[in-house]
Design a protein around this motif. Structure first.
Motif, PDB file in Angstrom:
ATOM      1  N   ARG A 727       0.823  -1.217   0.000  1.00  0.00           N
ATOM      2  CA  ARG A 727       0.000   0.000   0.000  1.00  0.00           C
ATOM      3  C   ARG A 727       0.855   1.265   0.000  1.00  0.00           C
ATOM      4  NH1 ARG A 727      -5.733  -0.112   2.996  1.00  0.00           N
ATOM      5  NH2 ARG A 727      -6.587  -1.968   2.008  1.00  0.00           N
ATOM      6  N   LEU A 728       2.120   1.132   0.407  1.00  0.00           N
ATOM      7  CA  LEU A 728       3.027   2.281   0.388  1.00  0.00           C
ATOM      8  C   LEU A 728       3.779   2.380  -0.936  1.00  0.00           C
ATOM      9  CD1 LEU A 728       4.554   2.183   3.991  1.00  0.00           C
ATOM     10  CD2 LEU A 728       2.472   3.289   3.172  1.00  0.00           C
ATOM     11  N   GLU A 729       3.446   1.508  -1.887  1.00  0.00           N
ATOM     12  CA  GLU A 729       4.128   1.499  -3.181  1.00  0.00           C
ATOM     13  C   GLU A 729       3.226   1.940  -4.326  1.00  0.00           C
ATOM     14  OE1 GLU A 729       6.738  -2.449  -1.807  1.00  0.00           O
ATOM     15  OE2 GLU A 729       5.377  -2.567  -3.530  1.00  0.00           O
ATOM     16  N   ASP A 730       1.928   2.179  -4.029  1.00  0.00           N
ATOM     17  CA  ASP A 730       0.966   2.411  -5.113  1.00  0.00           C
ATOM     18  C   ASP A 730       0.697   3.878  -5.401  1.00  0.00           C
ATOM     19  OD1 ASP A 730      -0.534   3.143  -2.914  1.00  0.00           O
ATOM     20  OD2 ASP A 730      -2.060   1.581  -3.154  1.00  0.00           O
ATOM     21  N   TYR A 731       1.208   4.768  -4.574  1.00  0.00           N
ATOM     22  CA  TYR A 731       1.015   6.217  -4.715  1.00  0.00           C
ATOM     23  C   TYR A 731      -0.457   6.623  -4.721  1.00  0.00           C
ATOM     24  CZ  TYR A 731       6.002   6.319  -5.528  1.00  0.00           C
ATOM     25  OH  TYR A 731       7.357   6.180  -5.382  1.00  0.00           O
ATOM     26  N   ASN A 732      -1.283   5.787  -4.143  1.00  0.00           N
ATOM     27  CA  ASN A 732      -2.674   6.157  -3.884  1.00  0.00           C
ATOM     28  C   ASN A 732      -2.699   6.807  -2.513  1.00  0.00           C
ATOM     29  OD1 ASN A 732      -5.381   6.308  -3.162  1.00  0.00           O
ATOM     30  ND2 ASN A 732      -5.898   4.308  -4.017  1.00  0.00           N
ATOM     31  N   LEU A 733      -2.937   8.110  -2.480  1.00  0.00           N
ATOM     32  CA  LEU A 733      -2.806   8.854  -1.229  1.00  0.00           C
ATOM     33  C   LEU A 733      -3.885   8.515  -0.209  1.00  0.00           C
ATOM     34  CD1 LEU A 733      -1.727  12.361  -2.576  1.00  0.00           C
ATOM     35  CD2 LEU A 733      -0.317  10.379  -1.987  1.00  0.00           C
ATOM     36  N   GLU A 734      -4.898   7.746  -0.614  1.00  0.00           N
ATOM     37  CA  GLU A 734      -5.959   7.375   0.313  1.00  0.00           C
ATOM     38  C   GLU A 734      -5.708   6.017   0.974  1.00  0.00           C
ATOM     39  OE1 GLU A 734      -8.322   9.501   1.228  1.00  0.00           O
ATOM     40  OE2 GLU A 734      -7.372  10.915  -0.134  1.00  0.00           O
ATOM     41  N   THR A 735      -4.770   5.217   0.453  1.00  0.00           N
ATOM     42  CA  THR A 735      -4.455   3.931   1.073  1.00  0.00           C
ATOM     43  C   THR A 735      -3.260   4.091   1.995  1.00  0.00           C
ATOM     44  OG1 THR A 735      -2.972   3.223  -0.710  1.00  0.00           O
ATOM     45  CG2 THR A 735      -5.317   2.710  -0.942  1.00  0.00           C
ATOM     46  N   TYR A 736      -3.110   3.169   2.939  1.00  0.00           N
ATOM     47  CA  TYR A 736      -2.040   3.334   3.911  1.00  0.00           C
ATOM     48  C   TYR A 736      -1.668   2.003   4.549  1.00  0.00           C
ATOM     49  CZ  TYR A 736      -6.077   3.392   7.090  1.00  0.00           C
ATOM     50  OH  TYR A 736      -7.234   3.086   7.767  1.00  0.00           O
ATOM     51  N   LEU A 737      -0.462   1.968   5.117  1.00  0.00           N
ATOM     52  CA  LEU A 737       0.016   0.829   5.890  1.00  0.00           C
ATOM     53  C   LEU A 737      -0.575   0.904   7.288  1.00  0.00           C
ATOM     54  CD1 LEU A 737       2.265  -1.429   6.607  1.00  0.00           C
ATOM     55  CD2 LEU A 737       3.607   0.531   7.357  1.00  0.00           C
ATOM     56  N   ARG A 738      -0.914  -0.259   7.837  1.00  0.00           N
ATOM     57  CA  ARG A 738      -1.431  -0.294   9.202  1.00  0.00           C
ATOM     58  C   ARG A 738      -0.894  -1.553   9.875  1.00  0.00           C
ATOM     59  NH1 ARG A 738      -7.760   0.998  10.591  1.00  0.00           N
ATOM     60  NH2 ARG A 738      -7.809   0.306  12.737  1.00  0.00           N
ATOM     61  N   THR A 739      -0.187  -1.376  10.981  1.00  0.00           N
ATOM     62  CA  THR A 739       0.358  -2.527  11.697  1.00  0.00           C
ATOM     63  C   THR A 739      -0.691  -3.123  12.618  1.00  0.00           C
ATOM     64  OG1 THR A 739       1.167  -1.205  13.552  1.00  0.00           O
ATOM     65  CG2 THR A 739       2.648  -1.446  11.659  1.00  0.00           C
ATOM     66  N   ASP A 740      -0.350  -4.251  13.214  1.00  0.00           N
ATOM     67  CA  ASP A 740      -1.244  -4.873  14.197  1.00  0.00           C
ATOM     68  C   ASP A 740      -0.935  -4.435  15.616  1.00  0.00           C
ATOM     69  OD1 ASP A 740      -3.189  -6.355  12.942  1.00  0.00           O
ATOM     70  OD2 ASP A 740      -1.875  -8.077  12.605  1.00  0.00           O
ATOM     71  N   VAL A 741       0.255  -3.862  15.816  1.00  0.00           N
ATOM     72  CA  VAL A 741       0.729  -3.517  17.160  1.00  0.00           C
ATOM     73  C   VAL A 741       1.348  -2.123  17.131  1.00  0.00           C
ATOM     74  CG1 VAL A 741       1.156  -5.915  17.820  1.00  0.00           C
ATOM     75  CG2 VAL A 741       2.964  -4.599  16.690  1.00  0.00           C
ATOM     76  N   PRO A 742       1.578  -1.522  18.301  1.00  0.00           N
ATOM     77  CA  PRO A 742       2.271  -0.223  18.327  1.00  0.00           C
ATOM     78  C   PRO A 742       3.705  -0.371  17.809  1.00  0.00           C
ATOM     79  CG  PRO A 742       1.239  -0.708  20.447  1.00  0.00           C
ATOM     80  CD  PRO A 742       1.176  -1.967  19.649  1.00  0.00           C
ATOM     81  N   CYS A 743       4.281   0.723  17.335  1.00  0.00           N
ATOM     82  CA  CYS A 743       5.691   0.692  16.965  1.00  0.00           C
ATOM     83  C   CYS A 743       6.543   0.812  18.231  1.00  0.00           C
ATOM     84  CB  CYS A 743       6.029   1.796  15.976  1.00  0.00           C
ATOM     85  SG  CYS A 743       5.645   3.458  16.534  1.00  0.00           S
ATOM     86  N   GLU A 744       7.762   0.324  18.159  1.00  0.00           N
ATOM     87  CA  GLU A 744       8.668   0.322  19.312  1.00  0.00           C
ATOM     88  C   GLU A 744      10.030   0.876  18.909  1.00  0.00           C
ATOM     89  OE1 GLU A 744       7.773  -0.468  22.289  1.00  0.00           O
ATOM     90  OE2 GLU A 744       5.866  -1.530  21.984  1.00  0.00           O
ATOM     91  N   ASN A 745      10.826   1.238  19.891  1.00  0.00           N
ATOM     92  CA  ASN A 745      12.182   1.699  19.645  1.00  0.00           C
ATOM     93  C   ASN A 745      12.948   0.655  18.828  1.00  0.00           C
ATOM     94  OD1 ASN A 745      14.638   3.040  19.789  1.00  0.00           O
ATOM     95  ND2 ASN A 745      15.149   2.225  21.818  1.00  0.00           N
TER      96      ASN A 745
END
Length: 834
Positions: A727-745
């Motif tokens: 979804r981060l490769e298609d240049y569709n500004l309405e789609t997006y990456l979404r993880t299952d968990v919070p990001c961490e250090n």
């Protein structure tokens, strides 16, 4: 002959007086008879207030002074004085409770209402008359008005959980509602992200549940950041606000959000939630946010909370919510499953109904009635007294009425003011793009679907302002509220047959925007329209006298930017931005320059239309272009588009053969690589309307402001199959990456270009598009010219970072240095400027 000429002159003179004294009243009254002349307000004006309305005396005096500049002398109950303004309660009047009559003559002013609230509604009309643009300051035009509301319930909800608004801000909001004859303030006091009302029997609800941040029981969210954020209203605060509202004719309906949306409760008192080994998430990604239905003690706790609510709020209704309950929690809870087995239930909707029937009895125990969102209709019958708020759509209001419930129409598609007001503005989009005109178009009573008797169960209409994205910019709550609430007020008050957008818009822009400014509201002004044609930008002002400023470098205009006065010759129209400025607090969104549509159609019959357009004059550069099909109204969406082809000098560039429905608002990508001034371009497509329904659209062809180089995205984080890295490769500004968990250090996301990219600026955005949710709050961006050696760039600021490379970039990296303290993390496509 001379006598005839004199009569004509007198007639024309009286007509000019009438024309000069446009009253611009909002909401529009039922009946207005205006004659020439005006009552001149004496410098020592006397206002006589009926004893039945005396609790509003202070408010009346203060409001009159603010609107006229004249400080009145107030007396209670006195009559028959000349040159006075009399406010009278006459319970024998033949108008609805909130109705009134208003008479202005040479000898004075009389406002007569059937009730205290009726008098206040007439007084609001009087204030508006005295502040109309075309009325001379210090005078009130001669009129006779008879007026009353279409609906008894004219409401507005404010969410104070996700963003906390202090007591004075809430009081201001109530005053603004009163000025528009809105009579219900729905106070959304509790939700996942903060409990805002003091409950003496459960002190931790506010000592813990009113706060979020590091070390708190609630995580940071909705822009609250890495600091302690929150607040609550003491019971003394609540009493003060309730009294303040009553003085202005506004009743307050409090809400307690149960059984879902209750993370603030379960974080403060964990035993209230279900004990399960399964961790399921709500629609908003919250965990452990549901009351346990199988825990009998919870009903005793709720009895205590509702008892305190009932003592603080005199209004008939308590809103007990019921929306978006994560019922999966109950499916895994032994206690909840035990109740289901005992009652013979086969699904959790029945368990939800069991919960609400018990809550109804508690509410009725304290001489109140229940209200709830339309989901509480599921699973079984409820008390016929329970009022239903149809937020998911008009059809849910119809269902509620058919089941015999008093119903409030509050469909998100028209009356949720957290919705963005244009494609470029901040706000939700799940229901609709909802500007003032769309709000005004809403009709609350679906006459074709309900009998005359059933229609009587629709008690009114309401708006809602959810506060997820009201943290920035400053005073965005006001911007999202007005003038949309002005439109809502006319839906709620005025006769259906009197509704006319052009008439409303004229009253709004001629006088009422200034009234909003005088009330101190930082409202959203209407944007200009900037069109590029034949080498010139021409701007259409949103209304006569609007002040429009512009910027030539792609930035938002400021109050110091040049003033637009005439057409602008330029070849760099893409860099221009235009904005309406009303005063220091109110402005429109900044808008880009538009090109005219390349094609359009309008039909309401079964037919196939083949369209071929020469669009040579429209194309002016080598770029990636997007062709979009945009219905002219929500109803004009019938038909499909197919065989869409673009030609350059009669040579096919690309064609799209499959059918695409107009309702889906298709957007198609074309690459023009060999542009020159001598090229000819043609667009061909076919529209097939298969039913006798309206199909009407404009077709836009817009050059993308960004580059779209081939890119590969990898990450240290596990991929969520529903929101993959592609979804981060298609240049569709309405789609997006979404993880299952919070990001961490230590987490990272890497964008690697197949070929190094030359760019003046690369925008690296995190969070859901248009919303600051699930952003990277601790981290920075890095970039590499060779794909191996990385240069540290700027830290993320509110989820965003920018790169200004000095040579071709091979890779861009998001480096995360701490948790974002939210359930998940989201990332977006890069925006790569030329």
């Amino acid at each position: 002959m001379k006598k005839k000429l004199l009569l004509i002159v007198i007639f024309l003179s009286s007509m000019s007086v009438l024309k000069a004294q446009k009253l611009d009243l909002i909401p529009r009254p039922v009946k207005v008879e205006q004659t020439s002349g005006a009552f001149v307000i004496p410098s020592l004006v006397h206002i006589s207030i009926d004893k039945k309305a005396q609790k509003s005396a202070g408010y009346i005096a203060d409001s009159f002074f603010k609107n006229t500049g004249i400080n009145p002398k107030i007396s209670i109950g006195k009559r028959n004085q000349k040159n006075t303004i009399r406010l009278v309660v006459d319970q024998k009047m033949n108008v609805p409770n909130d109705g009134y009559t208003l008479s202005v003559a040479k000898t004075g002013v009389v406002v007569k209402g059937k009730s205290h609230n009726g008098v206040l509604n007439g007084f609001q009309t009087l204030l508006q008359m005295s502040s109309a643009k075309d009325v001379k300051k210090g005078t009130i035009p001669f009129v006779k008005i008879e007026d009353y509301p279409r609906f008894e319930w004219r409401g507005m909800m404010l969410d104070v959980s996700r963003q906390f608004f202090d007591k004075e801000t809430v009081k201001n909001y109530i005053s603004w509602l009163a000025a528009h004859k809105m009579n219900i303030f729905h106070w959304h006091l509790t939700d996942d992200n903060g409990w805002r009302i003091e409950i003496k029997s459960m002190p931790d609800l506010t000592s813990k549940g009113a706060w979020r941040g590091p070390g708190e029981v609630l995580l940071p969210s909705y822009g609250s950041g890495d600091k302690r954020y929150g607040g609550f209203y003491t019971q003394e605060d609540i009493k003060e606000v309730v009294a303040f509202a009553a003085e202005r004719g506004v009743s307050i309906m409090p809400e307690i959000e149960i059984p879902g949306h209750s993370r603030a409760v379960t974080a403060s008192y964990p035993e209230i939630g279900c004990v399960t080994t399964q961790e399921t998430k709500s629609v908003q990604g919250e965990v452990k946010n549901v009351w346990c239905v199988g825990r009998e003690e919870n009903f005793e706790i709720l009895d205590g909370i509702i008892k305190e609510y009932s003592e603080l709020f005199p209004f008939d209704y308590i809103h007990i919510a019921g929306d978006e309950v994560n019922r999966a929690n109950w499916e895994h809870c032994p206690k909840c499953k035990a109740v289901m087995a005992k009652e013979g239930y086969t699904d959790t909707f029945q368990l939800q109904n069991y919960f609400f029937r018990r809550i109804e009895k508690i509410v009725e125990k304290y001489d109140k009635k229940s209200a709830g969102w339309n989901e509480i209709l599921k699973g079984g019958e409820l008390s016929p007294k329970t009022e239903i708020f149809a937020w998911q759509g008009v059809s849910y209001g119809i269902e509620s009425v058919k089941k015999g419930h008093p119903t409030i129409m509050i469909p998100g598609q028209y009356t949720y003011f957290d919705m963005a007001q244009s494609e470029e503005e901040r706000g939700h989009r799940w229901a609709a793009i909802t500007d003032t005109k769309r709000v005004y178009s809403f009709e609350p009573v679906p006459e074709n679907d309900l009998s005359v008797e059933e229609q009587k169960l629709i008690k009114g209409v309401q708006g809602a302002l959810w506060s997820e994205y009201l943290d920035v910019p400053t005073r965005f709550m006001e911007y999202q509220s007005y003038p949309r609430i002005a439109a809502l007020s006319e839906i709620a008050w005025s006769k259906k047959e009197h509704k006319n957008w052009d008439d409303f818009y004229g009253r709004l822009t001629n006088s009422h925007l200034q009234r909003l400014a005088d009330l101190g509201i930082a409202f959203r002004d209407f944007p200009p329209t900037a069109i590029y044609k034949n080498g010139k930008i021409t701007v259409r002002l949103p209304y006569e006298g609007a002040v429009v400023r512009y910027d030539t470098e792609g930035n938002e205009p400021t109050r110091q930017s040049p003033l637009y006065t005439n057409s602008i010759e330029t070849k760099e129209y893409e860099k221009y931005r235009f904005r309406t400025y009303f005063n220091e607090n109110a402005a429109s969104p900044a808008v880009k320059v538009e090109k005219l549509p390349v094609a359009n159609w309008n039909t309401s019959k079964v037919e196939t239309i083949k369209i071929s357009e020469d669009i040579t004059d429209h194309i002016d550069k080598k770029a990636i272009w997007y062709l979009s099909f945009n219905p002219v109204t929500d109803e004009a969406t019938s038909g499909v588009i197919k065989e869409i082809s673009l030609f350059e000098n009669d040579k096919l560039i690309k064609t799209y053969l499959p059918e695409r429905t107009l309702k889906s608002k298709p957007s198609l990508r074309f690459v023009i690589e060999n542009y020159n001034d001598n090229n000819k371009y043609r667009l061909d497509f076919t529209v097939e309307n298969k039913e006798v329904k309206e199909s009407a659209a404009k077709v836009d062809f817009i050059a993308s402001p960004y580059q779209e180089p081939e890119v590969k995205v990898t990450s240290s984080m596990a991929e969520n199959p529903k929101f993959p890295f592609t979804r981060l490769e298609d240049y569709n500004l309405e789609t997006y990456l979404r993880t299952d968990v919070p990001c961490e250090n230590g987490d990272w996301i890497l964008y690697t270009f197949t070929t190094p990219v030359i760019s003046s600026k690369i925008e690296v955005l995190t969070g859901i598009p248009h919303h600051p949710r699930f952003i990277v709050s601790d981290g920075h961006v890095e970039y590499s010219y060779n794909g191996v050696d990385f240069i540290k760039g700027d830290p993320f600021d509110y989820g965003n970072a920018f790169i200004y490379p000095k040579q071709a970039v091979k890779a861009v990296k998001i480096v995360i240095t701490g948790t974002n303290n939210e359930p998940i993390m989201a990332g977006q496509d890069l925006r790569i400027n030329p």
